[in-house]
Design a protein around this motif. Structure first.
Motif, short mmCIF file in Angstrom:
data_model
loop_
_atom_site.label_atom_id
_atom_site.label_comp_id
_atom_site.label_asym_id
_atom_site.label_seq_id
_atom_site.Cartn_x
_atom_site.Cartn_y
_atom_site.Cartn_z
N GLN A 130 0.83 -1.21 0.00
CA GLN A 130 0.00 0.00 0.00
C GLN A 130 0.87 1.26 0.00
O GLN A 130 1.96 1.28 0.55
N LEU A 153 -4.45 3.50 1.57
CA LEU A 153 -5.78 2.91 1.42
C LEU A 153 -6.17 2.01 2.59
O LEU A 153 -7.36 1.81 2.85
N TYR A 154 -5.19 1.46 3.29
CA TYR A 154 -5.48 0.56 4.41
C TYR A 154 -5.16 1.19 5.77
O TYR A 154 -5.23 0.53 6.80
N ARG A 188 -9.43 9.66 5.61
CA ARG A 188 -9.17 8.24 5.44
C ARG A 188 -10.44 7.43 5.73
O ARG A 188 -11.10 7.63 6.74
N HIS A 248 -10.77 0.48 3.99
CA HIS A 248 -10.75 -0.13 2.67
C HIS A 248 -12.01 -0.99 2.52
O HIS A 248 -12.29 -1.84 3.36
N THR A 286 -3.51 1.22 -5.51
CA THR A 286 -4.15 2.46 -5.96
C THR A 286 -5.66 2.33 -5.98
O THR A 286 -6.18 1.22 -6.16
N ALA A 287 -6.32 3.45 -5.79
CA ALA A 287 -7.77 3.50 -5.99
C ALA A 287 -8.08 3.86 -7.44
O ALA A 287 -9.25 3.92 -7.83
#
Length: 626
Positions: free
Chosen positions: A450, A456-457, A596, A599, A620-621
């Motif tokens: 990540q 993301l996490y 944030r 996820h 990535t998103a």
């Protein structure tokens, strides 16, 4: 040590040299006498009054018995015990299609360990990693095996009493094989073949010939699992909708006609027939039985029931009973859980294996094997499977087995300490993860890959003190490395992974907190820490590379190089962005302005895990590839 083997040794002579070299033992007429008997019945291992005795039926039983004798003679002076094989076949399926393709030398080492454990069958799972001369792009640049390489593996296996069975795909799971233009006329979707097309069966006959010819066996595993989009691509456009059971049967019949022509005995994964078993199945009659005509329409193949998810023995028993409704007892395939991510999921592997094999014994299943998948990159070294292979092996020769028994045997067969290997599960079974990691958290994978700036996490790990968890694990794995000299490189890799995660696991949380406080001095200190993480990730890459190239062909490593390189170069950009902010070039860091969120990928819908996903959804998103 020298041994003098007399009696019925002709069927095992060729394999003895390889096995004995591994234990630094020589055969000599002035060696310790062991009389060998080849006869029907149980394995018997004896040492009394200055001489030994080994009784065996199948050649692989001899190699297990020899291992037992050598193990016991170093512990007690006299012994006499027997073992009764619980299954007609107990083997291993090794995935050679998800980046990692083991070298012939590695397969030979693997076969040696299997023989001493008493496992009698090996399948190399090859989707497109075998040579098909009519289709030069099939397996191109993927490390595919040549005819000669597969024949060499088979010849070696035969010496050890192990049957090698080709294991391929003949319907789905063929994305890598079908991505080239040569396949454009006979693919339904990106990874499924086009049913009923003549070109499809010409292609499959070439594949089945190429896959089977290097081997002496007449058995072949032709796959056909998880084809959920069957008939929903080009087939739908050309022919309209058709029920997948009808498509399966028709396709399978055509493939079976090919195997019959070649004198082969096929097996398939059974999951595409599961709709027949459901309580409200439209394929059942008024008495709740599967319609006889439908059951009879399924071509004559062995069904392989695979399940490595449940800890409930009753579920396996019910599923096996359902398979019997189709006319025969299935083969069972369990799992070593080598596909969790970067580290093995031993907790889940052990509890599912215990439940499944108990059900197999109760329901009269005669053939079992353990799968070693390498999903999403084969990042976990195949050698981590050996503790679970040992568990399968001990269950294959005893009605009841304890973990202590498995650990004792593993010390001999696996050249390592069972408890040290089991500690590898702690890379993923962290605070926040349920016992035995039954929901398959890929904690170490998501935290390694990540992005430190996007995080993301980050919200998933908040409050779990994972940095502290991994810091403690570094010393645990350091001791394991010293305790297992034969596996030094393996534990060195995992020790380095824990070291990286001890700093990287929570760096995103720290970055955001310091940014929001506008603490410029602390942010400068974080730059130094990012430099250290970057260096340690590159060192991790090198240690992983060493383990990879000791076992596998080079093809496939480029994928992991790119993944590691992504972490390293993104850390460089993180430093660049922070310096921009510190120098006043930018007034804000948009990446750290974003709130944030947890996820919310498919793995995060259940409790008891930190996170999991495939690589491109971790990093990535955005849209990773077009």
């Amino acid at each position: 040590m020298k041994l003098n083997l007399t009696g019925d040794v002709s069927s095992v002579t060729d394999g003895l040299k390889a096995v004995l070299e591994n234990f630094a033992i020589q055969l000599s007429q002035d060696g310790y006498p062991i009389h060998v008997k080849n006869q029907k019945g149980p394995i018997r291992v004896v040492n009394k009054n200055g001489h030994g005795e080994i009784t065996f039926e199948k050649p692989v039983h001899f190699f297990r018995a020899l291992g037992l004798w050598l193990e016991q003679v170093n512990k007690v002076s006299e012994f006499d015990f027997t073992e009764n094989p619980q299954f007609d076949m107990s083997g291993v399926m090794l995935d050679a299609s998800r980046n990692a393709v083991p070298t012939v030398a590695e397969v030979e080492k693997f076969l040696q360990r299997m023989a001493v454990m008493g496992l009698d069958t090996l399948m190399l799972y090859t989707e497109d990693t075998y040579e098909v001369k009519e289709h030069p792009y099939f397996g191109y640049m993927r490390g595919r095996y040549t005819f000669e390489e597969l024949k060499a593996c088979d010849d070696y296996a035969e010496k050890l009493g192990i049957e090698m069975i080709p294991c391929i795909q003949s319907l789905g799971h063929l994305r890598e094989a079908l991505k080239w233009n040569y396949a454009s006329t006979f693919k339904d979707t990106d990874d499924i073949l086009l049913v009923d097309k003549p070109e499809t069966y010409e292609f499959l006959e070439n594949c089945i010939k190429a896959a089977s010819e290097p081997f002496k066996t007449k058995r072949i595993h032709i796959g056909m699992d998880e084809t959920f989009q069957l008939g929903l691509g080009k087939y739908l456009e050309q022919n309209g909708y058709e029920n997948h059971i009808d498509l399966m049967n028709r396709h399978l019949q055509k493939v079976v006609s090919i195997t019959e022509k070649l004198g082969l005995k096929p097996m398939i994964w059974s999951d595409m027939y599961y709709p027949l078993f459901t309580e409200n199945s439209k394929y059942k009659d008024e008495n709740g039985n599967i319609e006889k005509e439908l059951a009879a329409s399924i071509p004559d193949v062995q069904l392989v029931y695979w399940n490595y998810y449940s800890k409930d023995q009753a579920i396996y028993e019910k599923d096996i009973t359902n398979h019997k409704l189709l006319g025969s007892t299935p083969i069972f395939a369990g799992g070593a859980w080598t596909w969790n991510g970067l580290a093995p999921n031993y907790g889940k592997a052990i509890v599912t294996t215990e439940a499944a094999i108990a059900a197999c014994k109760k329901e009269g299943v005669k053939e079992i094997f353990v799968t070693m998948w390498g999903d999403n990159g084969a990042e976990t070294p195949l050698s981590t499977s050996f503790p679970i292979l040992q568990l399968f092996a001990e269950h294959s020769y005893h009605k009841e087995v304890t973990i202590d028994q498995v650990a004792e045997r593993f010390e001999f067969c696996g050249d390592g300490h069972f408890d040290d290997f089991i500690n590898l599960k702690l890379l993923d079974e962290t605070p926040g993860v349920m016992q035995n990691n039954m929901n398959t958290s890929m904690t170490s994978k998501v935290l390694l890959y990540q992005d430190s700036l996007i995080g993301l996490y980050d919200e998933n790990v908040r409050g779990l003190s994972l940095g502290e968890h991994y810091e403690k694990l570094v010393s645990v794995l350091e001791r394991a490395k010293a305790h297992n000299p034969k596996w030094e490189a393996l534990f060195d890799f995992y020790e380095q992974l824990a070291r990286v995660l001890s700093e990287k696991a929570e760096i995103g949380l720290v970055l955001k907190e310091v940014y929001e406080k506008k603490d410029y001095e602390q942010m400068k200190a974080i730059l130094t820490k990012l430099e250290m993480i970057q260096s340690n990730v590159d060192l991790l890459r090198q240690k992983h590379r060493k383990v990879w190239f000791a076992a596998n062909k080079p093809f496939g490593w480029e994928v992991l190089d790119i993944r590691y390189g992504g972490v390293i170069t993104r850390l460089d950009s993180v430093k660049y962005r922070i310096n921009e902010w510190l120098e006043g070039t930018v007034s804000s860091l948009e990446e750290l302005e974003e709130k944030r969120l947890r996820h919310d990928g498919p793995w995060e819908i259940v409790d008891g895990l930190v996170g999991g996903n495939v690589y491109h959804r971790i990093v990535t998103a955005g849209n990773f590839s077009l």
